[in-house]
Design a protein around this motif. Structure first.
Motif, PDB file in Angstrom:
ATOM      1  N   PHE A  36       0.797  -1.227   0.000  1.00 48.76           N
ATOM      2  CA  PHE A  36       0.000   0.000   0.000  1.00 48.76           C
ATOM      3  C   PHE A  36       0.833   1.282   0.000  1.00 48.76           C
ATOM      4  CE2 PHE A  36       0.877  -0.366   4.464  1.00 48.76           C
ATOM      5  CZ  PHE A  36       0.666  -1.711   4.758  1.00 48.76           C
ATOM      6  N   VAL A  37       2.163   1.181  -0.052  1.00 50.95           N
ATOM      7  CA  VAL A  37       3.006   2.384  -0.102  1.00 50.95           C
ATOM      8  C   VAL A  37       4.101   2.214  -1.155  1.00 50.95           C
ATOM      9  CG1 VAL A  37       2.622   3.163   2.264  1.00 50.95           C
ATOM     10  CG2 VAL A  37       4.407   1.479   1.787  1.00 50.95           C
ATOM     11  N   GLU A  38       4.527   3.348  -1.704  1.00 51.68           N
ATOM     12  CA  GLU A  38       5.634   3.351  -2.649  1.00 51.68           C
ATOM     13  C   GLU A  38       6.265   4.732  -2.682  1.00 51.68           C
ATOM     14  OE1 GLU A  38       7.115   0.988  -4.243  1.00 51.68           O
ATOM     15  OE2 GLU A  38       8.489   2.428  -5.133  1.00 51.68           O
ATOM     16  N   PRO A  39       7.497   4.927  -2.185  1.00 50.38           N
ATOM     17  CA  PRO A  39       8.336   3.908  -1.560  1.00 50.38           C
ATOM     18  C   PRO A  39       7.863   3.585  -0.141  1.00 50.38           C
ATOM     19  CG  PRO A  39       9.392   6.041  -1.408  1.00 50.38           C
ATOM     20  CD  PRO A  39       8.135   6.246  -2.208  1.00 50.38           C
ATOM     21  N   GLY A  40       8.340   2.418   0.361  1.00 49.83           N
ATOM     22  CA  GLY A  40       8.016   2.020   1.720  1.00 49.83           C
ATOM     23  C   GLY A  40       9.260   1.991   2.591  1.00 49.83           C
ATOM     24  N   VAL A  41       9.058   2.180   3.898  1.00 47.64           N
ATOM     25  CA  VAL A  41      10.174   2.161   4.847  1.00 47.64           C
ATOM     26  C   VAL A  41       9.738   1.454   6.127  1.00 47.64           C
ATOM     27  CG1 VAL A  41      11.224   4.287   3.988  1.00 47.64           C
ATOM     28  CG2 VAL A  41       9.510   4.408   5.803  1.00 47.64           C
ATOM     29  N   ASP A  42      10.720   0.896   6.825  1.00 48.84           N
ATOM     30  CA  ASP A  42      10.424   0.493   8.196  1.00 48.84           C
ATOM     31  C   ASP A  42      10.906   1.606   9.110  1.00 48.84           C
ATOM     32  OD1 ASP A  42      13.034   0.098   9.433  1.00 48.84           O
ATOM     33  OD2 ASP A  42      13.223  -1.749   8.290  1.00 48.84           O
ATOM     34  N   TYR A  43      10.239   1.736  10.241  1.00 48.95           N
ATOM     35  CA  TYR A  43      10.418   2.872  11.137  1.00 48.95           C
ATOM     36  C   TYR A  43      10.894   2.337  12.477  1.00 48.95           C
ATOM     37  CZ  TYR A  43       8.518   6.421  14.420  1.00 48.95           C
ATOM     38  OH  TYR A  43       8.329   7.327  15.418  1.00 48.95           O
ATOM     39  N   VAL A  47      14.905  -0.313  17.703  1.00 48.62           N
ATOM     40  CA  VAL A  47      13.705  -1.147  17.822  1.00 48.62           C
ATOM     41  C   VAL A  47      12.692  -0.705  16.774  1.00 48.62           C
ATOM     42  CG1 VAL A  47      11.811  -1.884  19.305  1.00 48.62           C
ATOM     43  CG2 VAL A  47      14.066  -1.416  20.287  1.00 48.62           C
ATOM     44  N   GLU A  48      12.278  -1.637  15.916  1.00 50.38           N
ATOM     45  CA  GLU A  48      11.315  -1.301  14.867  1.00 50.38           C
ATOM     46  C   GLU A  48       9.919  -1.146  15.457  1.00 50.38           C
ATOM     47  OE1 GLU A  48      11.200  -4.067  11.661  1.00 50.38           O
ATOM     48  OE2 GLU A  48       9.309  -3.281  10.877  1.00 50.38           O
ATOM     49  N   LEU A  49       9.248  -0.072  15.053  1.00 52.18           N
ATOM     50  CA  LEU A  49       7.885   0.172  15.535  1.00 52.18           C
ATOM     51  C   LEU A  49       6.824  -0.149  14.497  1.00 52.18           C
ATOM     52  CD1 LEU A  49       8.021   3.474  17.622  1.00 52.18           C
ATOM     53  CD2 LEU A  49       7.964   1.111  18.414  1.00 52.18           C
ATOM     54  N   GLY A  50       7.170  -0.090  13.183  1.00 54.92           N
ATOM     55  CA  GLY A  50       6.152  -0.381  12.185  1.00 54.92           C
ATOM     56  C   GLY A  50       6.615   0.001  10.796  1.00 54.92           C
ATOM     57  N   GLY A  51       5.633   0.004   9.862  1.00 53.45           N
ATOM     58  CA  GLY A  51       5.926   0.328   8.480  1.00 53.45           C
ATOM     59  C   GLY A  51       5.282   1.642   8.075  1.00 53.45           C
ATOM     60  N   ALA A  52       5.859   2.264   7.034  1.00 53.69           N
ATOM     61  CA  ALA A  52       5.357   3.563   6.591  1.00 53.69           C
ATOM     62  C   ALA A  52       5.754   3.779   5.129  1.00 53.69           C
ATOM     63  CB  ALA A  52       5.910   4.675   7.474  1.00 53.69           C
ATOM     64  N   GLY A  53       5.316   4.888   4.574  1.00 54.83           N
ATOM     65  CA  GLY A  53       5.697   5.220   3.204  1.00 54.83           C
ATOM     66  C   GLY A  53       4.689   6.150   2.567  1.00 54.83           C
ATOM     67  N   LEU A  54       4.923   6.464   1.294  1.00 55.65           N
ATOM     68  CA  LEU A  54       3.974   7.285   0.543  1.00 55.65           C
ATOM     69  C   LEU A  54       2.857   6.398   0.005  1.00 55.65           C
ATOM     70  CD1 LEU A  54       6.340   9.693  -1.453  1.00 55.65           C
ATOM     71  CD2 LEU A  54       5.187  10.063   0.743  1.00 55.65           C
ATOM     72  N   ILE A  55       1.636   6.833   0.149  1.00 59.32           N
ATOM     73  CA  ILE A  55       0.489   6.034  -0.285  1.00 59.32           C
ATOM     74  C   ILE A  55       0.630   5.706  -1.770  1.00 59.32           C
ATOM     75  CG2 ILE A  55      -2.016   6.008  -0.565  1.00 59.32           C
ATOM     76  CD1 ILE A  55      -2.212   7.880   1.824  1.00 59.32           C
ATOM     77  N   HIS A  56       0.448   4.430  -2.115  1.00 57.55           N
ATOM     78  CA  HIS A  56       0.634   4.003  -3.500  1.00 57.55           C
ATOM     79  C   HIS A  56      -0.358   4.742  -4.401  1.00 57.55           C
ATOM     80  CE1 HIS A  56       1.305   1.519  -6.974  1.00 57.55           C
ATOM     81  NE2 HIS A  56       2.278   0.875  -6.328  1.00 57.55           N
ATOM     82  N   PHE A  62       1.225   5.402   7.727  1.00 54.87           N
ATOM     83  CA  PHE A  62       2.021   4.470   8.535  1.00 54.87           C
ATOM     84  C   PHE A  62       1.124   3.714   9.492  1.00 54.87           C
ATOM     85  CE2 PHE A  62       2.114   8.268  11.264  1.00 54.87           C
ATOM     86  CZ  PHE A  62       1.759   7.716  12.493  1.00 54.87           C
ATOM     87  N   GLY A  63       1.622   2.572   9.939  1.00 54.01           N
ATOM     88  CA  GLY A  63       0.916   1.775  10.937  1.00 54.01           C
ATOM     89  C   GLY A  63       1.904   1.246  11.961  1.00 54.01           C
TER      90      GLY A  63
END
Length: 335
Positions: free
Chosen positions: A255-262, A275-284, A303-304
């Motif tokens: 659901f994102v492009e590009p995507g990153v882990d946060y 410590v990873e909290l979740g995923g994020a990125g620009l909405i596809h 992000f979530g």
């Protein structure tokens, strides 16, 4: 006539003796019913009035009524005496020592996950986002298809998702809110939600089949990764302190492009380990175009994050199962 009067006298004597032997008000009630009730032996004498000679009926009736009056008087006196005794026993049994210290009143309090949710809401509302809710029982399209998942994505497998019907499932992510908003509201948008999500996972100290997510997204003209990073940096500072460091690494989410882990790092937690909290990125863009949003004009980020991870890190909780076991020894630490 003399025989009838003897009968009245005998029943009256029996009634008075019975009343005198009653030790409780309950027994007294039974005695009253036995002699003065509708079918009582003393009241029943009046039913025999028709069998008495006409000339003797007035004196017979008078004698019965006088006997009843004496029995009623004795009943009232006995009841007063017995009730006083019973109250004395009751008061003695219920007597309290008013000099003893009182018991501490227990009051309900919010769960640590609710306290965390409250703080998350405070932060995002302060950043200008609107809080919204979406169904836990979600349609397949909002949870997967509308979020650009390919038809063969493994997350759709029954081993990962709780399906209720072919089209309905327990949402696996709060990102499903996006479709509900996009189909009714045009940009600019700043929305977030916090809620329960469900996945068919093996339960261990870091995984659960039911957990909570905070999901946020923003759609507007000129939105870029800089806005996403700035928002997550502000969120991390509010939740963990100003000395927290934030890290973004490339990752893939449909659901994102590009995507990153946060991920975050602070000296207060795990000796500064990331410590990873979740995923994020620009909405596809496919998601925005699906709802008629002009991708040449608008872009957005999303992000979530897992809510449980926040108090786990903040308080050093090593097993997320503690949050839902309702052990007051654990929960009272966070009052």
């Amino acid at each position: 006539m003399s025989t009838s009067l003897d009968t009245i006298a005998a029943i009256e004597a029996e009634a008075l003796q019975s009343i005198g032997s009653c030790a409780t008000t309950a027994a007294l009630k039974e005695a009253e019913s036995a002699f003065l009730g509708k079918k009582g032996s003393l009241s029943g004498l009046m039913q025999k009035l028709g069998q008495i000679d006409l000339a003797e009926r007035p004196s017979f009736g008078k004698a019965v009524n006088e006997a009843k009056a004496r029995v009623e008087t004795e009943l009232a006196a006995r009841e007063k005496h017995l009730r006083a005794q019973e109250r004395a026993v009751q008061f003695e049994a219920e007597r309290i020592d008013i000099t003893m210290p009182g018991r501490t009143a227990t009051a309900g309090r919010e769960h640590i996950l609710q306290l965390t949710t409250n703080k998350i809401k405070e932060v995002f509302i302060g950043l200008g986002f609107e809080y919204m809710e979406s169904p836990e029982l979600e349609h397949f399209d909002y949870n997967f298809s509308a979020l650009n998942y390919p038809p063969d994505h493994p997350a759709m497998d029954e081993q990962d998702t709780f399906y209720v019907t072919d089209d309905l499932l327990l949402r696996t992510q709060c990102t499903s809110l996006q479709g509900h908003v996009f189909e009714t509201t045009q940009p600019p948008l700043r929305k977030f939600t916090v809620g329960r999500t469900f996945r068919n996972e093996a339960v261990d100290r870091t995984h659960g089949h039911t957990f909570h997510q905070v999901d946020a997204f923003m759609v507007d003209e000129g939105v870029s990764m800089a806005h996403l990073k700035g928002t997550l940096r502000a969120f991390a500072s509010a939740m963990f302190g100003d000395d927290v460091k934030v890290r973004f690494r490339p990752d893939f989410f449909p659901f994102v492009e590009p995507g990153v882990d946060y991920a975050i790092s602070t000296k207060k937690l795990f000796n500064g380990r990331w410590v990873e909290l979740g995923g994020a990125g620009l909405i596809h863009p496919n998601i925005l175009r699906r709802y008629g949003i002009d991708t040449e004009k608008y872009s957005g980020w999303a992000f979530g994050l897992g809510v449980e991870r926040i108090p786990m890190m903040a308080y050093g909780v090593d097993d997320l199962r503690h949050f839902l076991e309702n052990d007051l020894r654990f929960l009272n630490q966070f009052a």
